[in-house]
Write a protein that holds these residues in place. Structure first.
Motif, PDB file in Angstrom:
ATOM      1  N   ALA A  91      39.677  85.672  33.477  1.00  0.00           N
ATOM      2  CA  ALA A  91      39.155  84.484  34.180  1.00  0.00           C
ATOM      3  C   ALA A  91      39.927  83.246  33.719  1.00  0.00           C
ATOM      4  CB  ALA A  91      37.669  84.311  33.885  1.00  0.00           C
ATOM      5  N   LYS A  92      40.299  82.389  34.656  1.00  0.00           N
ATOM      6  CA  LYS A  92      40.920  81.121  34.276  1.00  0.00           C
ATOM      7  C   LYS A  92      39.822  80.114  33.962  1.00  0.00           C
ATOM      8  CE  LYS A  92      45.422  81.325  36.420  1.00  0.00           C
ATOM      9  NZ  LYS A  92      46.283  80.879  37.494  1.00  0.00           N
ATOM     10  N   VAL A  93      40.145  79.151  33.107  1.00  0.00           N
ATOM     11  CA  VAL A  93      39.168  78.126  32.729  1.00  0.00           C
ATOM     12  C   VAL A  93      39.732  76.749  33.100  1.00  0.00           C
ATOM     13  CG1 VAL A  93      37.892  77.079  30.828  1.00  0.00           C
ATOM     14  CG2 VAL A  93      38.243  79.562  30.874  1.00  0.00           C
ATOM     15  N   TYR A  94      38.952  76.023  33.905  1.00  0.00           N
ATOM     16  CA  TYR A  94      39.345  74.701  34.393  1.00  0.00           C
ATOM     17  C   TYR A  94      38.468  73.631  33.748  1.00  0.00           C
ATOM     18  CZ  TYR A  94      41.231  77.310  38.456  1.00  0.00           C
ATOM     19  OH  TYR A  94      41.904  78.173  39.272  1.00  0.00           O
ATOM     20  N   ILE A  95      39.035  72.445  33.510  1.00  0.00           N
ATOM     21  CA  ILE A  95      38.204  71.274  33.206  1.00  0.00           C
ATOM     22  C   ILE A  95      38.019  70.527  34.516  1.00  0.00           C
ATOM     23  CG2 ILE A  95      38.021  69.053  32.020  1.00  0.00           C
ATOM     24  CD1 ILE A  95      39.539  70.171  29.693  1.00  0.00           C
ATOM     25  N   ASP A  96      36.751  70.323  34.904  1.00  0.00           N
ATOM     26  CA  ASP A  96      36.430  69.680  36.177  1.00  0.00           C
ATOM     27  C   ASP A  96      36.387  68.159  36.021  1.00  0.00           C
ATOM     28  OD1 ASP A  96      35.786  69.599  38.830  1.00  0.00           O
ATOM     29  OD2 ASP A  96      33.663  69.998  38.545  1.00  0.00           O
ATOM     30  N   ASP A  97      36.674  67.447  37.113  1.00  0.00           N
ATOM     31  CA  ASP A  97      36.599  65.971  37.151  1.00  0.00           C
ATOM     32  C   ASP A  97      37.400  65.331  36.023  1.00  0.00           C
ATOM     33  OD1 ASP A  97      34.946  66.221  39.307  1.00  0.00           O
ATOM     34  OD2 ASP A  97      33.098  66.015  38.170  1.00  0.00           O
ATOM     35  N   PHE A  98      38.568  65.874  35.751  1.00  0.00           N
ATOM     36  CA  PHE A  98      39.379  65.388  34.638  1.00  0.00           C
ATOM     37  C   PHE A  98      39.729  63.913  34.826  1.00  0.00           C
ATOM     38  CE2 PHE A  98      43.416  64.626  32.484  1.00  0.00           C
ATOM     39  CZ  PHE A  98      43.139  65.127  31.225  1.00  0.00           C
ATOM     40  N   GLY A  99      39.658  63.165  33.733  1.00  0.00           N
ATOM     41  CA  GLY A  99      40.075  61.765  33.754  1.00  0.00           C
ATOM     42  C   GLY A  99      38.964  60.790  34.066  1.00  0.00           C
ATOM     43  N   THR A 100      37.768  61.297  34.440  1.00  0.00           N
ATOM     44  CA  THR A 100      36.676  60.371  34.763  1.00  0.00           C
ATOM     45  C   THR A 100      35.676  60.282  33.616  1.00  0.00           C
ATOM     46  OG1 THR A 100      35.407  62.148  35.788  1.00  0.00           O
ATOM     47  CG2 THR A 100      36.820  60.856  37.235  1.00  0.00           C
ATOM     48  N   GLY A 101      35.821  61.145  32.629  1.00  0.00           N
ATOM     49  CA  GLY A 101      34.835  61.223  31.546  1.00  0.00           C
ATOM     50  C   GLY A 101      35.208  60.403  30.336  1.00  0.00           C
ATOM     51  N   TYR A 102      34.717  60.842  29.213  1.00  0.00           N
ATOM     52  CA  TYR A 102      34.704  60.011  28.028  1.00  0.00           C
ATOM     53  C   TYR A 102      35.900  60.233  27.112  1.00  0.00           C
ATOM     54  CZ  TYR A 102      32.968  58.444  23.469  1.00  0.00           C
ATOM     55  OH  TYR A 102      32.842  57.866  22.246  1.00  0.00           O
ATOM     56  N   SER A 103      36.276  61.479  26.852  1.00  0.00           N
ATOM     57  CA  SER A 103      37.393  61.704  25.920  1.00  0.00           C
ATOM     58  C   SER A 103      38.241  62.895  26.359  1.00  0.00           C
ATOM     59  CB  SER A 103      36.859  61.933  24.509  1.00  0.00           C
ATOM     60  OG  SER A 103      35.967  63.026  24.495  1.00  0.00           O
ATOM     61  N   ALA A 104      38.674  62.845  27.612  1.00  0.00           N
ATOM     62  CA  ALA A 104      39.351  63.995  28.227  1.00  0.00           C
ATOM     63  C   ALA A 104      40.549  64.500  27.424  1.00  0.00           C
ATOM     64  CB  ALA A 104      39.804  63.609  29.628  1.00  0.00           C
ATOM     65  N   LEU A 105      41.369  63.601  26.910  1.00  0.00           N
ATOM     66  CA  LEU A 105      42.606  64.049  26.266  1.00  0.00           C
ATOM     67  C   LEU A 105      42.339  64.889  25.029  1.00  0.00           C
ATOM     68  CD1 LEU A 105      44.936  60.941  26.629  1.00  0.00           C
ATOM     69  CD2 LEU A 105      44.787  62.962  28.054  1.00  0.00           C
ATOM     70  N   SER A 106      41.296  64.554  24.285  1.00  0.00           N
ATOM     71  CA  SER A 106      41.019  65.321  23.068  1.00  0.00           C
ATOM     72  C   SER A 106      40.656  66.770  23.394  1.00  0.00           C
ATOM     73  CB  SER A 106      39.910  64.674  22.245  1.00  0.00           C
ATOM     74  OG  SER A 106      38.678  64.767  22.933  1.00  0.00           O
ATOM     75  N   TYR A 107      40.100  67.008  24.599  1.00  0.00           N
ATOM     76  CA  TYR A 107      39.727  68.375  24.961  1.00  0.00           C
ATOM     77  C   TYR A 107      40.951  69.280  25.090  1.00  0.00           C
ATOM     78  CZ  TYR A 107      35.329  66.124  26.291  1.00  0.00           C
ATOM     79  OH  TYR A 107      34.181  65.393  26.294  1.00  0.00           O
ATOM     80  N   LEU A 108      42.074  68.678  25.450  1.00  0.00           N
ATOM     81  CA  LEU A 108      43.250  69.493  25.740  1.00  0.00           C
ATOM     82  C   LEU A 108      43.836  70.141  24.492  1.00  0.00           C
ATOM     83  CD1 LEU A 108      44.967  67.338  28.484  1.00  0.00           C
ATOM     84  CD2 LEU A 108      43.475  69.304  28.765  1.00  0.00           C
ATOM     85  N   HIS A 109      43.592  69.546  23.325  1.00  0.00           N
ATOM     86  CA  HIS A 109      44.059  70.255  22.124  1.00  0.00           C
ATOM     87  C   HIS A 109      42.929  71.004  21.426  1.00  0.00           C
ATOM     88  CE1 HIS A 109      42.529  67.312  19.176  1.00  0.00           C
ATOM     89  NE2 HIS A 109      42.931  66.383  20.001  1.00  0.00           N
ATOM     90  N   GLN A 110      41.669  70.702  21.792  1.00  0.00           N
ATOM     91  CA  GLN A 110      40.543  71.421  21.177  1.00  0.00           C
ATOM     92  C   GLN A 110      40.252  72.748  21.869  1.00  0.00           C
ATOM     93  OE1 GLN A 110      37.548  68.372  21.510  1.00  0.00           O
ATOM     94  NE2 GLN A 110      37.790  67.714  19.406  1.00  0.00           N
ATOM     95  N   PHE A 111      40.519  72.807  23.187  1.00  0.00           N
ATOM     96  CA  PHE A 111      40.149  73.991  23.962  1.00  0.00           C
ATOM     97  C   PHE A 111      41.367  74.541  24.712  1.00  0.00           C
ATOM     98  CE2 PHE A 111      36.418  71.081  24.021  1.00  0.00           C
ATOM     99  CZ  PHE A 111      35.623  71.796  23.138  1.00  0.00           C
ATOM    100  N   PRO A 112      41.518  75.872  24.714  1.00  0.00           N
ATOM    101  CA  PRO A 112      42.704  76.472  25.360  1.00  0.00           C
ATOM    102  C   PRO A 112      42.522  76.640  26.866  1.00  0.00           C
ATOM    103  CG  PRO A 112      41.371  78.184  24.352  1.00  0.00           C
ATOM    104  CD  PRO A 112      40.664  76.892  24.068  1.00  0.00           C
ATOM    105  N   VAL A 113      42.386  75.531  27.600  1.00  0.00           N
ATOM    106  CA  VAL A 113      42.123  75.640  29.041  1.00  0.00           C
ATOM    107  C   VAL A 113      43.402  75.979  29.806  1.00  0.00           C
ATOM    108  CG1 VAL A 113      40.120  74.100  28.968  1.00  0.00           C
ATOM    109  CG2 VAL A 113      42.387  73.158  29.464  1.00  0.00           C
ATOM    110  N   ILE A 140      35.415  80.315  25.831  1.00  0.00           N
ATOM    111  CA  ILE A 140      36.618  80.135  26.660  1.00  0.00           C
ATOM    112  C   ILE A 140      37.605  81.273  26.412  1.00  0.00           C
ATOM    113  CG2 ILE A 140      38.686  78.697  26.975  1.00  0.00           C
ATOM    114  CD1 ILE A 140      36.844  76.223  26.645  1.00  0.00           C
ATOM    115  N   GLU A 141      37.815  81.612  25.140  1.00  0.00           N
ATOM    116  CA  GLU A 141      38.772  82.682  24.802  1.00  0.00           C
ATOM    117  C   GLU A 141      38.302  84.035  25.341  1.00  0.00           C
ATOM    118  OE1 GLU A 141      39.207  82.072  20.590  1.00  0.00           O
ATOM    119  OE2 GLU A 141      40.748  80.527  20.876  1.00  0.00           O
ATOM    120  N   LYS A 142      36.984  84.276  25.293  1.00  0.00           N
ATOM    121  CA  LYS A 142      36.451  85.543  25.818  1.00  0.00           C
ATOM    122  C   LYS A 142      36.620  85.617  27.340  1.00  0.00           C
ATOM    123  CE  LYS A 142      33.217  86.592  22.113  1.00  0.00           C
ATOM    124  NZ  LYS A 142      31.926  86.225  21.548  1.00  0.00           N
TER     125      LYS A 142
END
Length: 194
Positions: free
Chosen positions: A78-100, A70-72
């Protein structure tokens, strides 16, 4: 996907037309450093005009490798998007793990906003993204009412808000996009002048 997007960007560039392109990448690309490196190489030729969508499912893996890719990607513009946010399993944790940069809100939330509780959830998601300074793409907008709701001020005042859906157009082949964009721009300038 990445090579095709790169070729489309170059075709448009030759005729003086620029429009950002987004591709979806698989978990295999994220989990395999060689694939990740190849992806970054291909997209680096597109001057930040090709961005990447990652589904929540693809983020379940090696956090360190995923974060590095993601950082590269961001380093080449390039921008990085999380797709289909809110329909998956642990969406909120991704927001502090990955710099999207952005999240894409699934169309199911747009459909649900006609119910008062659904409207509260969608508004809450937009405000939440605003508080985190995340860009937002809202998918699946098909009616004037849905569009009006998103523009009504109950939503996203700060960071970027992009609205996608059949309300504007069905999917188009690459060669038809330029004409569509010009026509929309002409119509918008006519309306602004009216």
């Amino acid at each position: 996907g990445a090579s095709q997007a790169g070729r489309q960007y170059q075709k448009w560039q030759k005729i003086g037309f620029a429009l950002p392109i987004t591709i979806t990448i698989s978990s295999a690309t994220l989990m395999t450093p060689a694939y990740g490196k190849q992806l970054v190489q291909i997209l680096s030729q597109a001057n930040g005009q090709v961005s990447v969508e990652i589904t929540e499912v693809a983020l379940v893996g090696d956090i360190q490798i995923t974060r590095q890719i993601i950082e590269k990607l961001q380093a080449i513009g390039a921008k990085v998007y999380i797709d289909d946010f809110g329909t998956g399993y642990s969406a909120l944790s991704y927001l502090h793990q990955f710099p999207v940069d952005c999240i894409k809100i699934d169309r199911s939330f747009v459909v649900a906003q006609q119910d008062p509780k659904g409207a509260q959830v969608l508004t809450g998601m937009l405000r939440f993204c605003e508080a985190l300074n995340l860009g937002v793409v809202v998918e699946g907008v098909e009616t004037a009412e849905q569009l009006a709701f998103l523009h009504s001020g109950r939503g996203h005042a700060g960071a970027e808000l992009i609205i996608q859906g059949w309300y504007f157009s069905k999917a188009l082949p690459g060669e038809a996009v330029q004409g569509f964009v010009r026509e929309r721009a002409d119509r918008a300038s006519d309306e602004a002048g009216a």
